[in-house]
Design an enzyme around this catalytic site. Structure first.
Site, mmCIF file in Angstrom:
data_model
loop_
_atom_site.group_PDB
_atom_site.id
_atom_site.type_symbol
_atom_site.label_atom_id
_atom_site.label_comp_id
_atom_site.label_asym_id
_atom_site.label_seq_id
_atom_site.Cartn_x
_atom_site.Cartn_y
_atom_site.Cartn_z
ATOM 1 N N HIS A 12 31.687 3.483 47.009
ATOM 2 C CA HIS A 12 32.110 4.381 48.087
ATOM 3 C C HIS A 12 30.935 4.435 49.069
ATOM 4 C CE1 HIS A 12 34.050 7.928 49.901
ATOM 5 N NE2 HIS A 12 32.880 8.534 49.862
ATOM 6 N N VAL A 38 26.085 13.915 41.910
ATOM 7 C CA VAL A 38 26.118 13.085 40.696
ATOM 8 C C VAL A 38 26.068 13.971 39.451
ATOM 9 C CG1 VAL A 38 24.874 11.334 39.364
ATOM 10 C CG2 VAL A 38 25.104 11.080 41.819
ATOM 11 N N ILE A 41 29.805 16.028 39.415
ATOM 12 C CA ILE A 41 31.112 15.361 39.413
ATOM 13 C C ILE A 41 31.040 14.149 38.495
ATOM 14 C CG2 ILE A 41 32.914 14.334 40.833
ATOM 15 C CD1 ILE A 41 31.732 15.905 43.221
ATOM 16 N N MET A 44 31.353 10.272 39.384
ATOM 17 C CA MET A 44 30.325 9.718 40.267
ATOM 18 C C MET A 44 29.153 9.274 39.399
ATOM 19 S SD MET A 44 28.577 11.651 43.492
ATOM 20 C CE MET A 44 27.610 10.807 44.700
ATOM 21 N N TYR A 79 36.785 12.509 42.550
ATOM 22 C CA TYR A 79 35.598 12.931 43.295
ATOM 23 C C TYR A 79 35.992 13.577 44.629
ATOM 24 C CZ TYR A 79 31.821 11.861 46.685
ATOM 25 O OH TYR A 79 30.896 11.900 47.697
ATOM 26 N N HIS A 82 37.444 17.013 44.117
ATOM 27 C CA HIS A 82 36.608 17.965 43.385
ATOM 28 C C HIS A 82 36.096 19.056 44.339
ATOM 29 C CE1 HIS A 82 33.360 19.603 40.960
ATOM 30 N NE2 HIS A 82 33.878 18.961 39.911
#
Length: 111
Positions: A12, A38, A41, A44, A79, A82
């Site tokens: 991404h 990171v 979530i 990720m 993600y 979230h």
């Protein structure tokens, strides 16, 4: 030669140009907040960032790149939805003058 798409990996990528009024201290805070996602979530897996250092001058005004790694397109979707990402993205995007977002599956050319 054969092309091989990475199994279970999605990158991404966000290209951004911060607004002129965004101070370097604020940019540093925003980058730290982005990196902290990171820890918040699970899908990720990693985060990298950098500033444009190219001598070609083809950046079209973009100054920063942010790259996150996920194990699947479903992970990217999780993600994006979230609450921690939604809250951060609203703040982060409000400081950008330009943004380009691109998701891809890395592909290797095997010789």
């Amino acid at each position: 030669m054969e092309m091989e798409e990475a199994k279970g990996v999605v990158k991404h990528v966000v290209l951004g140009k911060f607004k002129e009024e965004t101070t370097s201290d604020r940019i540093d805070e925003l980058i730290k907040g982005y990196a902290n996602l990171v820890t918040l979530i699970e899908p990720m897996k990693s985060f990298h960032w950098g500033k444009d250092v190219s001598i070609e001058n083809l950046h079209q005004g973009f100054t920063h790149i942010f790259e996150s790694t996920f194990e699947s397109t479903e992970g990217v979707a999780e993600y994006l939805a979230h609450p921690a990402h939604v809250e951060f993205a609203n703040l982060f995007l409000s400081h950008l003058d330009k943004v380009l977002i691109f998701d891809y599956k890395p592909t290797t050319l095997r010789c």
